[in-house]
Structures are given as structure tokens and as C-alpha cells.
Design a protein around this motif. Structure first.
Motif, PDB file in Angstrom:
ATOM      1  N   ALA A   7      49.049  46.843  44.834  1.00 49.89           N
ATOM      2  CA  ALA A   7      47.484  45.342  44.141  1.00 49.89           C
ATOM      3  C   ALA A   7      47.632  45.970  42.507  1.00 49.89           C
ATOM      4  O   ALA A   7      47.289  45.184  41.774  1.00 49.89           O
ATOM      5  CB  ALA A   7      46.451  46.357  44.659  1.00 49.89           C
ATOM      6  N   ALA A   8      47.451  46.902  41.717  1.00 51.50           N
ATOM      7  CA  ALA A   8      47.343  47.519  40.053  1.00 51.50           C
ATOM      8  C   ALA A   8      48.888  46.341  39.442  1.00 51.50           C
ATOM      9  O   ALA A   8      48.686  45.650  38.840  1.00 51.50           O
ATOM     10  CB  ALA A   8      47.786  48.796  40.665  1.00 51.50           C
ATOM     11  N   ASP A   9      50.125  46.574  40.355  1.00 53.69           N
ATOM     12  CA  ASP A   9      50.950  45.828  39.689  1.00 53.69           C
ATOM     13  C   ASP A   9      50.799  44.576  39.845  1.00 53.69           C
ATOM     14  O   ASP A   9      51.647  43.371  38.879  1.00 53.69           O
ATOM     15  CB  ASP A   9      52.829  46.173  40.229  1.00 53.69           C
ATOM     16  N   LEU A  10      49.765  44.161  40.726  1.00 50.82           N
ATOM     17  CA  LEU A  10      49.488  42.817  40.720  1.00 50.82           C
ATOM     18  C   LEU A  10      48.503  42.257  40.180  1.00 50.82           C
ATOM     19  O   LEU A  10      48.102  41.321  40.109  1.00 50.82           O
ATOM     20  CB  LEU A  10      49.642  41.943  42.067  1.00 50.82           C
ATOM     21  N   HIS A  11      47.662  43.398  39.102  1.00 53.11           N
ATOM     22  CA  HIS A  11      46.259  43.110  38.923  1.00 53.11           C
ATOM     23  C   HIS A  11      44.772  42.591  39.765  1.00 53.11           C
ATOM     24  O   HIS A  11      44.373  42.216  39.412  1.00 53.11           O
ATOM     25  CB  HIS A  11      46.797  41.965  37.809  1.00 53.11           C
ATOM     26  N   ILE A  12      45.290  43.654  40.409  1.00 55.71           N
ATOM     27  CA  ILE A  12      44.135  43.291  41.895  1.00 55.71           C
ATOM     28  C   ILE A  12      43.393  44.398  42.020  1.00 55.71           C
ATOM     29  O   ILE A  12      44.008  45.648  42.362  1.00 55.71           O
ATOM     30  CB  ILE A  12      44.546  42.584  43.311  1.00 55.71           C
ATOM     31  N   SER A  13      42.637  44.260  42.164  1.00 53.81           N
ATOM     32  CA  SER A  13      41.433  45.903  41.770  1.00 53.81           C
ATOM     33  C   SER A  13      41.292  45.766  43.627  1.00 53.81           C
ATOM     34  O   SER A  13      41.808  45.163  44.732  1.00 53.81           O
ATOM     35  CB  SER A  13      39.927  45.188  42.265  1.00 53.81           C
ATOM     36  N   PHE A  14      41.425  47.197  43.458  1.00 56.07           N
ATOM     37  CA  PHE A  14      41.038  48.250  45.261  1.00 56.07           C
ATOM     38  C   PHE A  14      40.616  49.378  44.745  1.00 56.07           C
ATOM     39  O   PHE A  14      40.934  50.178  44.092  1.00 56.07           O
ATOM     40  CB  PHE A  14      42.771  48.225  44.903  1.00 56.07           C
ATOM     41  N   ARG A  15      40.054  49.540  46.249  1.00 53.12           N
ATOM     42  CA  ARG A  15      39.433  50.513  46.140  1.00 53.12           C
ATOM     43  C   ARG A  15      39.777  51.466  47.293  1.00 53.12           C
ATOM     44  O   ARG A  15      39.359  49.894  48.719  1.00 53.12           O
ATOM     45  CB  ARG A  15      38.224  50.734  46.482  1.00 53.12           C
TER      46      ARG A  15
END
Length: 567
Positions: A474-482
Motif C-alpha cells: 500500500a505504501a509503495d502505491l501511496h495508499i493509506s493503510f491501517r
């Protein structure tokens, strides 16, 4: 010492030494299969009814028609006999069997070695050690006896399946168990004859569950009773709760749910006492370390002291023993016990000097409908002291079992995650990566909204490592994740979404987590002992809808060997 041999066709059946031989060499038969063949040969030319065969081979056990048919089939395979045109065993429909080949009877001499090793379950030699693979690790195991139910004996701390048999009291104990079961024993990875692993890479409880499952598969055991001794108890408990479909029942002897003392657990040792014992292991390994606590009745028995010292040396190195002791002390399965849905028997000796009986009482109180048996004595090892009482309790428990355990709930680690603000395009890029990680870490996804992820795992370390891997994608695709994770009781319906407290708690943690954060409960950390995962304290909180306060933690790193260790 003389005995009988029977010759028929190209075969020689040595009943005294329990051997079937042909010109090509010895033919291996399971003990009960050998007994079936021997009885048919003794009664050659006569009709042997089903009831006669049951009385001769299984006098004290209930055996169904399928079991008898399987044994007859194995005899035929060993002899190369044809069903339609038999040379040896002729089936009389609904009546029984006739051994039709001519048989010559002679006298034989029993070897002294065979006479010394003859056992109550018909074994003429020490059990054969076999190996099976669990991932890239080889696990040593043995199968003894041929009873109507499978029983897996899970020894605590360190073990050595071949050196078990060098101590008469241990050998007798195992053979008595094998008298009413098909007994399976094994060495956990890192100990005994199983592959040794680096001290920094000792197995987690969930990896040991994988090893146990691999041994059961190799032994063709579809469902078994688990008998966990001491440190073998927590492993057996987690397996029983996670895989009720593979567990017929759970037996625990001299075991514990938690090792170290805490404010809510006054029965354990202090951290200082524990470190002192680890120092003693490093200082005195090679001698009979810990014998005073584990077998006080044998302290002055020099032969037993010598066996115990050798057994420990063969079971593990000093550093491995110390590391295992430290790792076992971090385990806390109190949160798992209520999820055990199979019948359970908990036994503990009143004066146990290694693990107090109060810990055994607590285990029994937390497992639904568990039987608790308090035994006299102060020996921790079940085969030392009054082992007949232990065997009697196990035999009675096993004979009373019925196939009726509930399979509608299991133990699972649930991952709840969301991808805030992610659109269809971003999710289309992320979803194939998530699918790959779920396949690798054996996660079972449940249908949800497109931006929500809900997955059940059969182990906490796998769940955390999967969450970390998804977070990186998710971080590599600049997507927020929790994400939030909790291990607890869930429904066990393969065709419907998983439901239950574990799902609710994981979802609550997911909503509480900040972007890029993975929150877990203390239960997850306690069950991931030895995984190399690193956590940070996130405080104590009472979650909405739940009475008890819970320790919360943040996952800092997935630890060593993220992919390999978590598979």
C-alpha cells in the motif's frame, strides 16, 4: 527360549520374534496386522469368524468392520494375495475367512535381544524412527501400537524419541498407551532427532503446530487425541482450538497456561527465578539438570540420573535448552483455553515441584466442560511415580469419548484493515498483490466493501507478517493503510463469512489505528512468542462492548525472515 515358526509358500512366519520373511527379506507389518495374519495361520484350514478375530486381536477394544477389513487387506498386500483367486486368504461372505495354504510348523529359538524388548503391545523391537518434512525442516516421529484411536504424545521442553525407550519406566508408559491406541510420538524441531535449527531461529508455537500437522499427515492420522505434557500442553491447546476437525480430544498433564508470575497469575515463577534457572542450564548442562523438580522420587536413583543427563544432552545443546526455556516462559495461552471445543482431560499431581497444581486447576476452569483430576505425588513427569493411575485415567477418558465435538467454532487470528481514500484504480493495482500475500500466508478473505479487508489466519505470526507485507504494498502505491489484529474465537463455517469476538475486536482496533499503523492485542503477542516480531506498548484500553481491559500494542517490525518464517 523356543517358539513356533510357520512356513507356507515362500514365507516364514516367526511368531516368537514377530517377523514375516520371504526369499526377498523381511516384510514389515504393523503389530495388529501381524497378529491378524498369525491367528489366521494358526487356524489354517478352519473358518475364522469376525467375532473370533476380534476376541483374539482386539480383546479390550471396540473395532468396527472397516478396521478389520483394512487389516485383512494389508495382510493380502504383504502376501501378494489376489482377492478373486486367493492363494492364502479366502473370504467366506458374511461368515469370515479361511487360510487355505498348507502350513508347516517348526520350533524356533527366540533371540535374547527380542526377548528383552518384547512389549505388551506385541512389539519385538524398538519402534522404527521415520522422518517427514515440515517446510524445509525434517521432523522425526514414531508410530507404536495399532489401537482403534490415534493418540499423539507431545513431550515438553526437549525430547529424543529413540532415547525415550532407554528408560524402562518411560518405555513402559508409552507401551501402555499404545495398548489401547495407535500412539504417535515425535521430536519438535530443534530437539532430539529432528533437524536442529539456529538458537536465534527456534520455532514459534504456530510453526510447531505445522510440524504436528505434518507428523499426523505422514502417519495417516485424520483425527487424533493430543496428549501434551508440561510445555507440550500449550502447543496441544492451540492446535486443538485451531483445528478441532483434526482433534478428537485434548489431554494435559502437569502443564500450564502461563509460566511467569504476574499480577493476575500468582502461580508462576518470578523473572529473577527464571533467569537463575537459565543460568543453571548454561552452567550445569551435561548433568541431571532439573531432576529435583521433575522427578524428586528419582533423585537418589543413579541409573535414572544417568539416563536423564544423557537424555537432555541428546535432546538439545546448552544454548538451545536455555533459549527454549526463555521462549516457553513468554507463552500465555489463557486467552485460547475458552476456545477449546473438544473434550478435555487435565491431570496434575498435588505436590508437583515444577509447576504448581493451581495452574492446572486454572486450565481446567477455563476450558469448557474440562475434566480435572488431582493426583497424589510430587513428580512432574507422568511416567515417574504412580504411572498406573495416569494410564488408568487416560484409558477411561479415551474409552468414554464419542464423536460429538462441536466444530462450529475455532481459534483464529483476524486481520481487519482499510485503505482510506483509495479509489477503484488504486485498488485495482493493490488487489493482485494482496491476493498473492494471502495465498502465501494462508489467509482466508471474507467478502467486504472494496476498501475494507477482513481475513482469518490459523496463526498470529502469519497474520502479522501478512499485514506488514500488505502495508508495504500500500505504501509503495501511496495508499493509506491501517490495520487491527486479534486472536480469539470465531465461527467455523467454510461457506459463510467468519464471525465472532475476534472479528469484532480486530475491527475495533482497525478503526483506532492511525494511518500506517498495525494494532494488536496482548493475546496476539503472547501467541507469537519466538517469532522475532517486535511490538511497542500502545496502552491499556477497554474496547466498546467488551468488559475486560486489554493490553494494546503496535507492530514495529515483522522480524527476522519475514517470508520464510511466516509461511
Amino acid at each position: 527360549m523356543s517358539g513356533l515358526q510357520y512356513k507356507f509358500g515362500p514365507f516364514n512366519l516367526d511368531v516368537t520374534n514377530q517377523r514375516l520373511e520371504s526369499a526377498a527379506g523381511e516384510i514389515s507389518l504393523r503389530p495388529k496386522v501381524f497378529a491378524v495374519l498369525a491367528h489366521l495361520v494358526r487356524r489354517a484350514g478352519n473358518l475364522v469368524t469376525r467375532d473370533e478375530l476380534l476376541d483374539a486381536v482386539w480383546p479390550d477394544s471396540y473395532v468396527d468392520d472397516h478396521t478389520v477389513s483394512v487389516h485383512i487387506r494389508e495382510v493380502r498386500l504383504a502376501l501378494g494375495d489376489e482377492t478373486k483367486q486367493p492363494a492364502y486368504i479366502e473370504t467366506r461372505y458374511r461368515r469370515g475367512w479361511i487360510f487355505r495354504a498348507p502350513v508347516e510348523t517348526t520350533r524356533a529359538t527366540q533371540s535374547s535381544e527380542s526377548a528383552a524388548t518384547q512389549s505388551p503391545v506385541g512389539m519385538s523391537r524398538a519402534p522404527e524412527t521415520k522422518y517427514t518434512s515440515s517446510g524445509d525442516v525434517n521432523i522425526a516421529y514414531q508410530v507404536i501400537g495399532d489401537g482403534p484411536v490415534d493418540l499423539v504424545f507431545v513431550m515438553g521442553w526437549v525430547s529424543h524419541v529413540e532415547y525415550f525407550w532407554n528408560e524402562p519406566s518411560f518405555a513402559r508408559f508409552l507401551r501402555e498407551l499404545a495398548g489401547f491406541s495407535r500412539l504417535i510420538v515425535f521430536d519438535k524441531r530443534g530437539t532430539g532427532l529432528s533437524d536442529r535449527v539456529p538458537v536465534t531461529g527456534l520455532p514459534t508455537l504456530e510453526q510447531r503446530m505445522d510440524d504436528l500437522r505434518a507428523v499426523m499427515d505422514a502417519a495417516h492420522s485424520m483425527k487424533a487425541i493430543l496428549f501434551g505434557v508440561s510445555e507440550g500442553g500449550p502447543l496441544s491447546t492451540i492446535f486443538a482450538a485451531t483445528y478441532p476437525e483434526k482433534t478428537l480430544a485434548l489431554i494435559m498433564f502437569g502443564s500450564y497456561a502461563r509460566r511467569l508470575r504476574a499480577a493476575d497469575y500468582p502461580f508462576g515463577v518470578t523473572a529473577e527465578e527464571h533467569e537463575s534457572y537459565i543460568a543453571r542450564i548454561r552452567r550445569e548442562w551435561g548433568g541431571p539438570v532439573g531432576l529435583e523438580e521433575r522427578a524428586p522420587s528419582k533423585v537418589n536413583d543413579q541409573a535414572f540420573r544417568d539416563w536423564w543427563a544423557t537424555y537432555l544432552r541428546m535432546g538439545a545443546s546448552p544454548n538451545a535448552a536455555a533459549a527454549l526455556t526463555r521462549m516457553n516462559a513468554q507463552v500465555d495461552v489463557r486467552g485460547v483455553l475458552p476456545a477449546v471445543a473438544v473434550p478435555a482431560l487435565v491431570m496434575h499431581r498435588r505436590g508437583d515441584k515444577c509447576l504448581p497444581i493451581e495452574g492446572g486447576r486454572l486450565i481446567a476452569s477455563l476450558i469448557p466442560n474440562a475434566q480435572f483430576v488431582e493426583l497424589a505425588g510430587n513428580d512432574h513427569l507422568p511416567f515417574v511415580g504412580d504411572q498406573d493411575r495416569v494410564i488408568s485415567q487416560v484409558r477411561t477418558f479415551v474409552s468414554d469419548l464419542t464423536e460429538g465435538a462441536s466444530l462450529d467454532r475455532v481459534l483464529a487470528t483476524v486481520l481487519a484493515a482499510d485503505f482510506q481514500g483509495a479509489g477503484d484504480r488504486e485498488l485495482a493495482q493493490l488487489n493482485p498483490r494482496i491476493a498473492n500475500e494471502l495465498e502465501w500466508y494462508r489467509g482466508r478473505a471474507m467478502p467486504t466493501k472494496s476498501s475494507i479487508l477482513l481475513v482469518a489466519f490459523d496463526g498470529p505470526a502469519r497474520a502479522i507478517r501478512c499485514a506488514c507485507a500488505i502495508g508495504k504494498h500500500a505504501a509503495d502505491l501511496h495508499i493509506s493503510f491501517r490495520a487491527g489484529l486479534h486472536t480469539g474465537e470465531c465461527s467455523n463455517t467454510a461457506s459463510a463469512p467468519v464471525r465472532g469476538p475476534a472479528v469484532e475486536i480486530a475491527s475495533l482496533l482497525q478503526h483506532r489505528a492511525k494511518s500506517g499503523e498495525i494494532l494488536t492485542t496482548g493475546t496476539v503477542r503472547d501467541l507469537a512468542t519466538g517469532s522475532g516480531l517486535v511490538f511497542a506498548d500502545a496502552g491499556v484500553s477497554q474496547l466498546p462492548g467488551f468488559d475486560n481491559e486489554r493490553q494494546l500494542l503496535r507492530v514495529i517490525t515483522a522480524g527476522r525472515g519475514q517470508a520464510a518464517a511466516g509461511r
